[in-house]
Design a protein around this motif. Sequence first.
Motif, mmCIF file in Angstrom:
data_model
loop_
_atom_site.group_PDB
_atom_site.id
_atom_site.type_symbol
_atom_site.label_atom_id
_atom_site.label_comp_id
_atom_site.label_asym_id
_atom_site.label_seq_id
_atom_site.Cartn_x
_atom_site.Cartn_y
_atom_site.Cartn_z
ATOM 1 N N TRP A 295 -25.615 24.485 55.727
ATOM 2 C CA TRP A 295 -24.686 23.237 56.318
ATOM 3 C C TRP A 295 -23.154 23.301 56.241
ATOM 4 O O TRP A 295 -22.630 24.455 55.498
ATOM 5 C CB TRP A 295 -25.221 22.087 55.264
ATOM 6 C CG TRP A 295 -24.809 22.378 53.846
ATOM 7 C CD1 TRP A 295 -25.185 23.022 53.024
ATOM 8 C CD2 TRP A 295 -23.382 21.603 53.300
ATOM 9 N NE1 TRP A 295 -24.615 22.781 51.763
ATOM 10 C CE2 TRP A 295 -23.464 22.132 51.930
ATOM 11 C CE3 TRP A 295 -22.480 21.010 53.867
ATOM 12 C CZ2 TRP A 295 -22.515 21.567 51.106
ATOM 13 C CZ3 TRP A 295 -21.320 20.366 53.133
ATOM 14 C CH2 TRP A 295 -21.590 20.874 51.819
ATOM 15 N N ASP B 19 -22.269 24.814 64.314
ATOM 16 C CA ASP B 19 -20.788 25.534 64.244
ATOM 17 C C ASP B 19 -20.596 26.888 63.516
ATOM 18 O O ASP B 19 -21.600 27.364 63.100
ATOM 19 C CB ASP B 19 -19.980 24.570 63.474
ATOM 20 C CG ASP B 19 -19.798 24.568 62.011
ATOM 21 O OD1 ASP B 19 -20.942 25.101 61.518
ATOM 22 O OD2 ASP B 19 -18.882 24.203 61.470
ATOM 23 N N TYR C 3 -23.123 18.611 58.561
ATOM 24 C CA TYR C 3 -24.134 18.783 59.524
ATOM 25 C C TYR C 3 -24.899 19.945 58.734
ATOM 26 O O TYR C 3 -24.267 20.796 58.345
ATOM 27 C CB TYR C 3 -23.511 19.504 60.738
ATOM 28 C CG TYR C 3 -22.412 18.542 61.700
ATOM 29 C CD1 TYR C 3 -21.256 18.334 61.317
ATOM 30 C CD2 TYR C 3 -22.965 17.721 62.582
ATOM 31 C CE1 TYR C 3 -20.350 17.528 61.976
ATOM 32 C CE2 TYR C 3 -22.245 17.123 63.500
ATOM 33 C CZ TYR C 3 -20.954 16.774 62.970
ATOM 34 O OH TYR C 3 -19.964 16.082 63.912
#
Length: 210
Positions: free
Chosen positions: A99, A129, A107
């Motif tokens: 995360w 990401d 996220y």
Amino acid sequence: MGGRGGHGSNTDSSVHRARGTALVPGAAGDAGLTVLSGPSGVGKSTVAARIRKKRPDIWLSVSVTTRAPRPGEVDGREYHFVSDEVFDAMVEGGELLEWASFAGNRYGTPREPVTRRIAAGVPALLEIDIEGARQVRRAVPDALLVFLAPPSWDELVRRLSARGTEPPEVIGRRLELADSEIEAGQEFDITLVNTSVKDVCEQLVALMTA
Ligand code: 5GP
């Protein structure tokens, strides 16, 4: 402002092998897990949406996020939209494979659904990401890390601004992040340049299903 000449050498071929390690071009790594990452605004979610629509044989992870849904986003499809409290509980319970905080929201990838697909031999794709991609590299060393690069810096600025879903200060914050995110492309196994969503999807699917 002018272009970002410093990034040009990274993006001048459509498929660029960044690491000379064991991965055979065309193979999704022994784990069957592929990570699609890259700067915000480069078009990762558009690529993911096309794969969701065209390739039901590929399982796409649904992340949890504390950000609010954008118009058109459906809970359980693009994301599971959760409160800070629920996110905290998932972190504390070890329920997330990885995360990260991104531009003021959190996220994360629920661990169990990914583990289940890997065990079942279903090709699995995470759209996350850069920080998350680094965590997956540590947690699942065999995962194939794919970096999606913009055709140019100017194009990235244009796409982020044209999206029209974020206020200017949020766009500014995302562009600041994108600068270092582009540099991180070197850490990935393969770079795909997002000149066309269709082409990138075909290249990605070929890598995942070979
Ligand atoms: P957006 O708010 O534009 O949907 O996503 C912002 C960023 O968060 C994007 O770079 C997206 O790839 C990333 N992201 C989405 N889901 C996850 C996740 O589960 N983990 C991580 N680390 N990043 C994610």
